[in-house]
Design a protein around this motif. Structure first.
Motif, PDB file in Angstrom:
ATOM      1  N   HIS A  72      -6.958  10.913   8.850  1.00  0.00           N
ATOM      2  CA  HIS A  72      -5.459  11.055   8.231  1.00  0.00           C
ATOM      3  C   HIS A  72      -5.537  11.901   6.953  1.00  0.00           C
ATOM      4  CE1 HIS A  72      -4.393   8.190  11.464  1.00  0.00           C
ATOM      5  NE2 HIS A  72      -5.572   7.342  11.117  1.00  0.00           N
ATOM      6  N   VAL A  73      -6.695  11.774   6.297  1.00  0.00           N
ATOM      7  CA  VAL A  73      -6.564  12.418   4.861  1.00  0.00           C
ATOM      8  C   VAL A  73      -6.868  14.075   5.509  1.00  0.00           C
ATOM      9  CG1 VAL A  73      -7.796  12.809   2.858  1.00  0.00           C
ATOM     10  CG2 VAL A  73      -7.408  10.468   3.587  1.00  0.00           C
ATOM     11  N   VAL A  74      -7.577  14.301   6.467  1.00  0.00           N
ATOM     12  CA  VAL A  74      -7.818  15.587   6.885  1.00  0.00           C
ATOM     13  C   VAL A  74      -6.501  16.072   7.411  1.00  0.00           C
ATOM     14  CG1 VAL A  74      -8.985  17.333   8.332  1.00  0.00           C
ATOM     15  CG2 VAL A  74      -9.835  15.105   7.095  1.00  0.00           C
ATOM     16  N   LEU A  75      -5.717  15.230   7.963  1.00  0.00           N
ATOM     17  CA  LEU A  75      -4.408  15.602   8.631  1.00  0.00           C
ATOM     18  C   LEU A  75      -3.362  15.975   7.654  1.00  0.00           C
ATOM     19  CD1 LEU A  75      -3.129  16.087  11.516  1.00  0.00           C
ATOM     20  CD2 LEU A  75      -2.332  13.636  11.217  1.00  0.00           C
ATOM     21  N   LEU A  76      -3.512  15.319   6.500  1.00  0.00           N
ATOM     22  CA  LEU A  76      -2.407  15.170   5.533  1.00  0.00           C
ATOM     23  C   LEU A  76      -2.785  16.514   4.481  1.00  0.00           C
ATOM     24  CD1 LEU A  76       0.273  14.256   3.706  1.00  0.00           C
ATOM     25  CD2 LEU A  76      -1.417  12.760   2.497  1.00  0.00           C
TER      26      LEU A  76
ATOM     27  N   LEU B 144       5.312  11.309   1.401  1.00  0.00           N
ATOM     28  CA  LEU B 144       4.876  11.889   0.180  1.00  0.00           C
ATOM     29  C   LEU B 144       4.914  13.268   0.140  1.00  0.00           C
ATOM     30  CD1 LEU B 144       1.140  10.020   1.103  1.00  0.00           C
ATOM     31  CD2 LEU B 144       2.858   9.453  -0.703  1.00  0.00           C
ATOM     32  N   LEU B 145       5.174  14.072   1.080  1.00  0.00           N
ATOM     33  CA  LEU B 145       5.431  15.509   1.164  1.00  0.00           C
ATOM     34  C   LEU B 145       6.708  15.686   0.353  1.00  0.00           C
ATOM     35  CD1 LEU B 145       3.782  17.772   2.175  1.00  0.00           C
ATOM     36  CD2 LEU B 145       5.393  18.025   4.159  1.00  0.00           C
ATOM     37  N   GLU B 146       7.673  14.758   0.709  1.00  0.00           N
ATOM     38  CA  GLU B 146       8.941  15.222   0.026  1.00  0.00           C
ATOM     39  C   GLU B 146       8.814  14.666  -1.471  1.00  0.00           C
ATOM     40  OE1 GLU B 146      11.489  16.137   1.494  1.00  0.00           O
ATOM     41  OE2 GLU B 146      13.003  15.756   0.303  1.00  0.00           O
ATOM     42  N   VAL B 147       8.008  13.527  -1.766  1.00  0.00           N
ATOM     43  CA  VAL B 147       7.884  13.227  -3.198  1.00  0.00           C
ATOM     44  C   VAL B 147       7.328  14.374  -3.914  1.00  0.00           C
ATOM     45  CG1 VAL B 147       6.538  11.703  -4.847  1.00  0.00           C
ATOM     46  CG2 VAL B 147       7.653  10.844  -2.822  1.00  0.00           C
ATOM     47  N   LEU B 148       6.195  15.027  -3.354  1.00  0.00           N
ATOM     48  CA  LEU B 148       5.631  16.191  -4.018  1.00  0.00           C
ATOM     49  C   LEU B 148       6.370  17.299  -4.141  1.00  0.00           C
ATOM     50  CD1 LEU B 148       2.095  16.179  -2.303  1.00  0.00           C
ATOM     51  CD2 LEU B 148       2.646  15.644  -4.689  1.00  0.00           C
ATOM     52  N   ARG B 149       7.166  17.572  -3.084  1.00  0.00           N
ATOM     53  CA  ARG B 149       8.332  18.659  -2.850  1.00  0.00           C
ATOM     54  C   ARG B 149       9.224  18.605  -4.245  1.00  0.00           C
ATOM     55  NH1 ARG B 149      12.623  20.592  -0.019  1.00  0.00           N
ATOM     56  NH2 ARG B 149      12.949  18.381   0.683  1.00  0.00           N
TER      57      ARG B 149
ATOM     58  N   ARG C 174       0.882  -1.024  -0.141  1.00  0.00           N
ATOM     59  CA  ARG C 174      -0.054   0.139  -0.085  1.00  0.00           C
ATOM     60  C   ARG C 174       0.967   1.193  -0.067  1.00  0.00           C
ATOM     61  NH1 ARG C 174      -2.889  -1.178   4.470  1.00  0.00           N
ATOM     62  NH2 ARG C 174      -1.870   0.442   5.833  1.00  0.00           N
ATOM     63  N   LYS C 175       2.041   1.338   0.865  1.00  0.00           N
ATOM     64  CA  LYS C 175       2.691   2.527   0.949  1.00  0.00           C
ATOM     65  C   LYS C 175       3.378   2.654  -0.250  1.00  0.00           C
ATOM     66  CE  LYS C 175       2.959   2.371   5.957  1.00  0.00           C
ATOM     67  NZ  LYS C 175       3.706   1.989   6.933  1.00  0.00           N
ATOM     68  N   GLN C 176       3.891   1.397  -0.761  1.00  0.00           N
ATOM     69  CA  GLN C 176       4.643   1.704  -1.924  1.00  0.00           C
ATOM     70  C   GLN C 176       3.965   2.310  -3.153  1.00  0.00           C
ATOM     71  OE1 GLN C 176       8.067   0.725  -1.534  1.00  0.00           O
ATOM     72  NE2 GLN C 176       8.311   2.219  -3.149  1.00  0.00           N
ATOM     73  N   ALA C 177       2.586   1.936  -3.301  1.00  0.00           N
ATOM     74  CA  ALA C 177       1.639   2.153  -4.064  1.00  0.00           C
ATOM     75  C   ALA C 177       1.478   3.510  -3.997  1.00  0.00           C
ATOM     76  CB  ALA C 177       0.445   1.506  -4.199  1.00  0.00           C
ATOM     77  N   GLU C 178       1.201   3.823  -2.832  1.00  0.00           N
ATOM     78  CA  GLU C 178       1.012   5.513  -2.532  1.00  0.00           C
ATOM     79  C   GLU C 178       1.956   6.359  -3.300  1.00  0.00           C
ATOM     80  OE1 GLU C 178      -1.623   4.655   1.420  1.00  0.00           O
ATOM     81  OE2 GLU C 178       0.299   5.507   1.497  1.00  0.00           O
ATOM     82  N   ILE C 179       3.192   6.124  -2.645  1.00  0.00           N
ATOM     83  CA  ILE C 179       4.135   6.867  -3.259  1.00  0.00           C
ATOM     84  C   ILE C 179       4.567   6.639  -4.744  1.00  0.00           C
ATOM     85  CG2 ILE C 179       7.098   7.007  -3.407  1.00  0.00           C
ATOM     86  CD1 ILE C 179       6.714   5.605  -0.384  1.00  0.00           C
ATOM     87  N   ALA C 180       4.219   5.519  -5.420  1.00  0.00           N
ATOM     88  CA  ALA C 180       4.190   5.522  -6.817  1.00  0.00           C
ATOM     89  C   ALA C 180       3.196   6.383  -7.516  1.00  0.00           C
ATOM     90  CB  ALA C 180       3.937   3.953  -7.153  1.00  0.00           C
ATOM     91  N   ILE C 181       1.811   6.390  -7.081  1.00  0.00           N
ATOM     92  CA  ILE C 181       0.790   7.092  -7.743  1.00  0.00           C
ATOM     93  C   ILE C 181       1.263   8.768  -7.739  1.00  0.00           C
ATOM     94  CG2 ILE C 181      -0.903   5.179  -7.881  1.00  0.00           C
ATOM     95  CD1 ILE C 181      -2.700   7.072  -6.030  1.00  0.00           C
ATOM     96  N   VAL C 182       1.647   9.122  -6.310  1.00  0.00           N
ATOM     97  CA  VAL C 182       1.895  10.422  -6.006  1.00  0.00           C
ATOM     98  C   VAL C 182       3.049  10.740  -7.222  1.00  0.00           C
ATOM     99  CG1 VAL C 182       2.761  12.086  -4.410  1.00  0.00           C
ATOM    100  CG2 VAL C 182       1.028  10.606  -3.694  1.00  0.00           C
ATOM    101  N   SER C 183       4.046  10.014  -7.422  1.00  0.00           N
ATOM    102  CA  SER C 183       5.247  10.536  -8.068  1.00  0.00           C
ATOM    103  C   SER C 183       4.940  10.260  -9.592  1.00  0.00           C
ATOM    104  CB  SER C 183       6.645   9.886  -7.412  1.00  0.00           C
ATOM    105  OG  SER C 183       6.280   8.667  -7.916  1.00  0.00           O
ATOM    106  N   LEU C 184       4.237   9.178 -10.030  1.00  0.00           N
ATOM    107  CA  LEU C 184       4.081   9.121 -11.486  1.00  0.00           C
ATOM    108  C   LEU C 184       3.226  10.174 -12.059  1.00  0.00           C
ATOM    109  CD1 LEU C 184       3.549   5.161 -11.712  1.00  0.00           C
ATOM    110  CD2 LEU C 184       5.566   6.409 -12.245  1.00  0.00           C
ATOM    111  N   LYS C 185       2.174  10.629 -11.496  1.00  0.00           N
ATOM    112  CA  LYS C 185       1.526  11.545 -12.163  1.00  0.00           C
ATOM    113  C   LYS C 185       0.855  12.622 -11.298  1.00  0.00           C
ATOM    114  CE  LYS C 185      -0.745   9.224 -15.866  1.00  0.00           C
ATOM    115  NZ  LYS C 185      -1.926   8.675 -16.487  1.00  0.00           N
TER     116      LYS C 185
END
Lengths: 808, 124
Positions: A238-242, A213-218, A179-190
């Motif tokens: 957690h979504v609200v927090l993020l 995730l923040l680092e990936v976006l940055r 799950r975590k790997q997939a989260e990073i992947a979709i955030v960085s791929l598109k």
């Protein structure tokens, strides 16, 4: 030794009787097992070592090849190109082997971490080009979670954007690693990956994952963040927090209301983040909500809220902070409240801990004398001024700059808060002796032992309350003034006096000047002067009028033809006087007479209007084909206006036809002749004989003078044949004209052309083809239209056709 | 024209191979070393025109290498350090010891070439 014992050992457990052979058997068994285990271990170790060696060797073998591919440029030398092609062939072969593929993938993944820039791009390109991402896709289908995670990581590292849709389905995987790997992947791929993730994730997002995730976006260059306020309403906390963290990171300050609302959230982390955001965006509207939620928060949050109030609040919030300081709360909260007061109104609260009383300090007289003697004359003068300042009257005090930064107001003590009225003796600790800033910082304030809390201290920079402060200052008794402002630098007073006196002098001087100037202007005198000027002006004006009247006006006859436009333009119509206008005003009878002469506007009925519009359209877009229709219409029409209009339209079309006919005739063969050889020219002349018309006459006349004999002779023949044919056509034309004199008179040329075509080609289909190819298009179309439009013309054309057929 | 001799000390064989290829393509004569011992041996034999060294190496770190070159060999050969990102302390120490330049990982080979050229130009 056993005999000496006072007690007797009774063997309770007897040693079991074990057969010696069994012991040996067991020994052998365990030894055998040990050997097996050791052998297995050694075997696998050796295998792994061999494998790693093999991989290393393979990497050594492949790495120059990879370098070759990465740094290959089209400008390479012949030798380099040769090597490149060889490597290309070799690598294609290698890719067939799974082990080699794995090694190659491993090399590229390793290198991707170590290189950047253009090299990295080339590397990623090579990875995709070799189709290694297909292996990663296969990994995604594996039932082993670590292989799936590895596949996602590989695709993410190599930026295989096509894999986005494949990876997306893992964001709600039960396996946290996947799950975590997939989260990073979709955030960085598109770029839209973060939106999809926040919309769809159901699971907890760990703190670490949020940071990742923040680092990936940055690090995502060119990333345009969406408006994260949209996820403040998410069900997943957690979504609200993020979302809050992302809002803070990307400084999206368009969600103030939502942020304030989130202060009421049950989750402390969300509250904390909301407070951070509110502080970051300086949302002063949040102060009231902060005060409201304060009482239901944990100690840490209370401290945070007080920090926020210190940043966002103003003097109106000091009362609230004082209340907190009085309540039985955690010392850190109380301390923070005092801190907040001091932040809003600096140095309102003074240090109290370990501050000694100065009442008991006896200053030895000899020291005073000594100091007095050492003081300069200036200081003595200052001292003198200070004495006088103490006796200053309240009125004079107004003029003084009130230098008290924080005028102390006595506050009515709160009975519930167990606060005693500060006694006069307790005032000793008050900051009559000013400590340095460093000392203040170092001094610790024990809030529980604080004795001075209960006085409101206001800053002088609050302009709204300045008047009150001054009033209070005025109302002070001399004793209090003596006590409270004795430390003030009274030296200033003299300076101010000097300044004031100087300013006053200057002002008075300027006033004197002003008065003098003012005195010079006598109103009566001025009035007389103005009247004189006015009288003078009116006299002059009258004189001018007289002069103008005296000019003799010579009247000339008006140019009726209106040819002299310049004179008309130069003519200025002067406004006439009221009297003249009254004289010249026409009478009603005259107006009526004129009106009767003016023709009334003519209104067409709908049918006529439509007809006029139709005629206008024909005029604009029509051609010779409309003439029969117009002629018929002219015959039927009785209204002169419409008849005139129809004639105009017909005239216009005829004129257009004439202008078309006037253009020089151009043979289509002329162009073909330019680019062909002798043989082709002769063939073309043959064609002219068969299908040519008067357009070819001119061209053939030119060819008669051709340098080539064969061409010349053939041209002569062709010209003769065409001329003969045209003469026959003229005979038929004259016959037709006899049948319909009107038509023949109007369209002689058109008629002749129509007949010519029909005669030339016996077969009608060939004629149609010819018409389509554009030869004699205009003429044909005329005949065609005529045939279609008029039965008579069709009847006329029938014998012509028959005649043409007879003539062959 | 003589090719400039470079010593590339990098324990990561793949990266070393890649950089070696790139540097040779740019016209330099490169000798590779995978650890500090090899570097020391090579330096004992012949001093190159420029040294490119990873700061973290087995047996003999990049910092030790700089110290060795500057203090024991008393050489002013330019040294470019390759360090991982966020390794500021080591980079500062390297500069203190006498490193001429540094480049952080992930390395851009094109950037490295520019730095090498610049250092060699300075040294001429």
């Amino acid at each position: 030794m056993l005999e000496k014992l006072t007690y007797k050992i009774i063997p309770l457990i007897s040693v079991p009787k074990i057969h010696t052979d069994l012991l040996w058997d067991l020994t052998i068994l365990f030894m055998g097992l040990a050997i097996v285990i050791l052998t297995t271990v050694f075997y696998f170790r050796k295998k792994l070592t061999a494998n790693s060696r093999k991989v290393r060797e393979k990497k050594k073998e492949l790495s120059p090849m990879v370098s070759e591919f990465i740094f290959y440029s089209t400008e390479a030398s012949k030798e380099e190109k040769h090597i490149y092609i060889e490597h290309k062939i070799l690598i294609r072969e290698l890719l067939k082997n799974d082990f080699d593929r794995k090694v190659l993938t491993s090399i590229l993944l390793d290198l991707r971490k170590d290189v950047s820039g253009e090299t990295q791009k080339q590397l990623i390109h090579l990875y995709k080009n070799l189709g290694l991402h297909e292996d990663a896709y296969k990994k995604l289908k594996s039932w082993r979670w670590h292989i799936v995670a590895k596949g996602i990581l590989e695709l993410t590292q190599m930026q295989v954007t096509d894999s986005y849709q494949l990876v997306v389905r893992f964001i709600n995987s039960k396996r946290s690693v996947i799950r975590k790997q997939a989260e990073i992947a979709i955030v960085s791929l598109k770029d839209e990956g973060i939106s999809y993730f926040l919309d769809n994730t159901k699971y907890r997002i760990s703190e670490w994952q949020q940071l990742v995730l923040l680092e990936v976006l940055r690090n995502n260059k060119g990333f345009e963040p969406p408006r994260f306020k949209a996820w403040l309403t998410a069900k997943n906390k957690h979504v609200v927090l993020l979302a809050l963290r992302l809002i803070k990171h990307f400084k999206q300050n368009d969600a103030k209301a939502s942020l304030i609302e989130l202060l009421k959230h049950r989750n402390n982390q969300i509250k904390e983040e909301a407070i951070y955001c509110l502080k970051e965006f300086n949302v002063v509207e949040a102060v009231e909500t902060l005060k409201l939620v304060f009482w239901r928060c944990s100690t840490n949050l209370k401290v945070m809220i007080l920090g926020a109030i210190a940043d966002l609040g103003d003097s109106g919030d000091i009362e609230f902070l004082e209340q907190i300081a009085h309540k039985k709360l955690h010392f850190s909260v109380k301390s923070k409240a005092l801190n907040a007061i001091n932040t809003i109104a600096p140095e309102s609260i003074m240090p109290t801990k370990d501050i000694e009383s100065t009442d008991n300090i006896i200053v030895p007289e000899d020291i005073i004398i000594e100091t007095m003697t050492t003081e300069s004359n200036e200081e003595q003068a200052v001292e003198k001024d200070m004495d006088t300042a103490r006796e200053v009257s309240p009125e004079k005090n107004d003029a003084l700059p009130f230098e008290v930064d924080f005028p102390i107001k006595e506050v009515i003590s709160d009975e519930n808060s167990n606060i005693e009225e500060p006694e006069e003796q307790l005032l000793d600790f008050l900051p009559i002796v000013m400590t340095s800033k460093e000392e203040l910082e170092e001094g610790e304030v024990d809030v529980n032992l604080l004795e001075v809390v209960y006085s409101v201290i206001e800053t002088t920079n609050k302009t709204e309350e300045e008047e009150e402060i001054v009033e209070d200052a005025n109302n002070f008794t001399p004793g209090i003034i003596d006590c409270s402002i004795s430390f003030l630098p009274i030296v200033v007073e003299n300076d101010i006096d000097n300044v004031l006196s100087n300013e006053e002098k200057l002002f008075q001087e300027s006033m004197i000047d002003f008065d003098l100037q003012y005195e010079e202007i006598d109103w009566e005198q001025e009035k007389m002067v103005i009247e004189e000027i006015l009288e003078k002006n009116s006299d002059e004006a009258e004189k001018h009028v007289e002069e103008i009247n005296s000019i003799k006006v010579i009247y000339e006859e008006l140019n009726v033809d209106g040819k002299d436009n310049d004179a008309e333009e130069q003519f200025i119509k002067w406004p006439e006087s009221q009297e003249n206008r009254a004289d010249d005003e026409p009478k009603e009878e005259e107006i009526e007479a004129i009106k009767s002469v003016i023709p009334k506007p003519f209104e067409f009925d709908e049918e006529t209007s439509a007809l006029i519009r139709l005629l206008a359209d024909i005029e604009d877009f029509g051609d010779h084909r409309e003439i029969p229709f117009l002629t018929n219409l002219l015959k039927e029409e009785y209204r002169p206006l419409i008849r005139e209009r129809i004639r105009d339209v017909i005239y216009g079309i005829e004129k257009a036809i004439d202008s078309d006919d006037a253009t020089p005739r151009h043979s289509i063969f002329e162009q073909l002749f330019e680019h062909c050889d002798k043989e082709s020219k002769l063939i073309l002349i043959d064609e002219m004989i068969s299908i040519g018309d008067e357009n070819e006459v001119n061209f053939l006349s030119k060819l008669i003078n051709d340098s080539n004999d064969a061409v010349r002779r053939k041209a002569e023949m062709a010209l003769k044949a065409i001329k003969e044919r045209l003469s026959k056509v003229n005979i038929i034309k004259s016959d037709t004209a006899a049948d319909d004199p009107q038509e023949s008179q109007k369209y002689p040329l058109a008629q002749s052309n129509e007949d010519e075509d029909l005669l030339t080609f016996t077969d009608e289909f060939i004629l149609e083809d010819q018409m389509n190819t554009g030869i004699n298009q205009k003429v044909n179309s005329v005949s065609d239209t005529k045939m279609n439009n008029s039965i008579i013309s069709q009847m006329i054309s029938l014998p012509i056709k028959l005649l043409a057929k007879l003539n062959g | 024209m003589d090719r400039k001799r470079l010593l590339l000390a990098e324990d990561d064989e793949l990266l070393a191979s890649l950089l070696n290829y790139r540097l040779e393509k740019s016209g330099y004569q490169v000798s590779l070393s995978n650890n500090g011992k090899e570097v020391k041996d090579q330096l004992g034999k012949e001093m190159p025109d420029l040294i490119i060294s990873d700061i973290m190496m087995p047996y003999f770190s990049g910092l030790e290498l700089i110290d060795y070159v500057r203090n024991e060999l008393k050489s002013k050969t330019p040294i470019i350090i390759i360090s991982s990102a966020g390794n500021e302390e080591n980079v500062l120490s390297a500069f203190d010891l006498g490193a001429n330049d540094f480049i952080s990982k992930p390395v851009s080979p094109a950037e490295l070439i520019v730095r090498v050229e610049r250092e060699l130009a300075k040294n001429q």
